[in-house]
Scaffold this motif. Structure first.
Motif, PDB file in Angstrom:
ATOM      1  N   CYS A 188      -8.075   4.131   0.498  1.00 34.26           N
ATOM      2  CA  CYS A 188      -6.685   4.158   0.923  1.00 34.26           C
ATOM      3  C   CYS A 188      -6.562   3.266   2.146  1.00 34.26           C
ATOM      4  O   CYS A 188      -7.288   3.439   3.123  1.00 34.26           O
ATOM      5  CB  CYS A 188      -6.263   5.589   1.259  1.00 34.26           C
ATOM      6  SG  CYS A 188      -4.571   5.683   1.888  1.00 34.26           S
ATOM      7  N   GLN A 239      -4.330   5.312   5.497  1.00 35.90           N
ATOM      8  CA  GLN A 239      -4.725   6.708   5.700  1.00 35.90           C
ATOM      9  C   GLN A 239      -3.865   7.414   6.734  1.00 35.90           C
ATOM     10  O   GLN A 239      -3.631   8.609   6.624  1.00 35.90           O
ATOM     11  CB  GLN A 239      -6.198   6.787   6.091  1.00 35.90           C
ATOM     12  CG  GLN A 239      -7.109   6.489   4.927  1.00 35.90           C
ATOM     13  CD  GLN A 239      -8.565   6.713   5.250  1.00 35.90           C
ATOM     14  OE1 GLN A 239      -8.943   6.954   6.387  1.00 35.90           O
ATOM     15  NE2 GLN A 239      -9.401   6.636   4.243  1.00 35.90           N
ATOM     16  N   CYS A 283      -0.876   8.755   4.804  1.00 32.47           N
ATOM     17  CA  CYS A 283      -1.130   9.678   3.687  1.00 32.47           C
ATOM     18  C   CYS A 283      -1.249  11.125   4.103  1.00 32.47           C
ATOM     19  O   CYS A 283      -1.005  12.018   3.299  1.00 32.47           O
ATOM     20  CB  CYS A 283      -2.415   9.289   2.972  1.00 32.47           C
ATOM     21  SG  CYS A 283      -2.243   7.889   1.881  1.00 32.47           S
ATOM     22  N   ASP A 330       0.834  -1.197   0.000  1.00 36.38           N
ATOM     23  CA  ASP A 330       0.000   0.000   0.000  1.00 36.38           C
ATOM     24  C   ASP A 330       0.876   1.256   0.000  1.00 36.38           C
ATOM     25  O   ASP A 330       2.107   1.164   0.082  1.00 36.38           O
ATOM     26  CB  ASP A 330      -1.006  -0.017   1.152  1.00 36.38           C
ATOM     27  CG  ASP A 330      -0.371   0.095   2.529  1.00 36.38           C
ATOM     28  OD1 ASP A 330       0.738   0.637   2.656  1.00 36.38           O
ATOM     29  OD2 ASP A 330      -1.009  -0.363   3.493  1.00 36.38           O
ATOM     30  N   CYS A 331       0.255   2.410  -0.070  1.00 40.04           N
ATOM     31  CA  CYS A 331       1.011   3.664  -0.181  1.00 40.04           C
ATOM     32  C   CYS A 331       1.759   4.011   1.103  1.00 40.04           C
ATOM     33  O   CYS A 331       2.604   4.899   1.100  1.00 40.04           O
ATOM     34  CB  CYS A 331       0.101   4.808  -0.598  1.00 40.04           C
ATOM     35  SG  CYS A 331      -1.228   5.149   0.574  1.00 40.04           S
ATOM     36  N   GLY A 332       1.495   3.290   2.178  1.00 42.67           N
ATOM     37  CA  GLY A 332       2.234   3.480   3.416  1.00 42.67           C
ATOM     38  C   GLY A 332       3.398   2.524   3.557  1.00 42.67           C
ATOM     39  O   GLY A 332       4.100   2.515   4.562  1.00 42.67           O
TER      40      GLY A 332
END
Length: 157
Positions: free
Chosen positions: A122, A125, A128, A44-46
């Motif tokens: 997301c 979160q 982000c 994931d974006c994390g």
């Protein structure tokens, strides 16, 4: 809905009907062209590595008006998939063709299976910096606290 749940429901039905959330029905001459298990590994974006397993059903609107999928037949397909593919009791994701291939969660309303719209989200979160809830501001406070860079009729805007 998990695979075990649909098997339990199918054993009580006379007909299999799928309905979209907008209340339109999948044509009754549909076919289930695939039952399988999808394993997805992603980051994931994390930066967290994640793994998901879903049971996948693909519905196809065939031009075969002579055949209708009965609950016993779908139950047989599911059991065969479990036996041959070692499918786990996971959440079901349904693929169905509309403008493009759509992916849906599955629910049951007591009579029909409901293809529930899926959304993206997301998963990180906290990493982000996006607030979980949109902050509400009073418009009168915004107007009072901001100064305009242009005067009315100045031609700058």
């Amino acid at each position: 809905m998990k695979l075990s749940e649909i098997k339990e429901i199918l054993s009580t039905l006379e007909n299999v009907e799928f309905q979209l959330e907008n209340e339109t029905f999948v044509p009754e001459h549909f076919h289930v062209t695939e039952v399988g298990q999808i394993t997805k590994s992603f980051i994931d974006c994390g930066g967290v590595i994640r793994h998901e397993k879903t049971v996948n059903f693909q519905l196809w609107n065939a031009d075969d008006y002579e055949h209708r999928l009965k609950p016993g037949k779908l139950l047989h397909i599911i059991r065969l998939s479990e036996e041959k593919l070692a499918i786990e009791d996971a959440e079901i994701e349904v693929e169905y063709q509309s403008d493009t291939i759509g992916k849906y969660d599955l629910a049951f309303n007591g009579k029909n299976f409901i293809l529930k719209n899926k959304t993206t989200a997301c998963l990180a979160q906290d990493a982000c910096g996006i607030p979980s809830e949109k902050q509400k501001k009073n418009l009168s406070e915004l107007a009072a606290s901001q100064t305009s860079c242009c005067a009315p009729d100045s031609g700058c805007c």
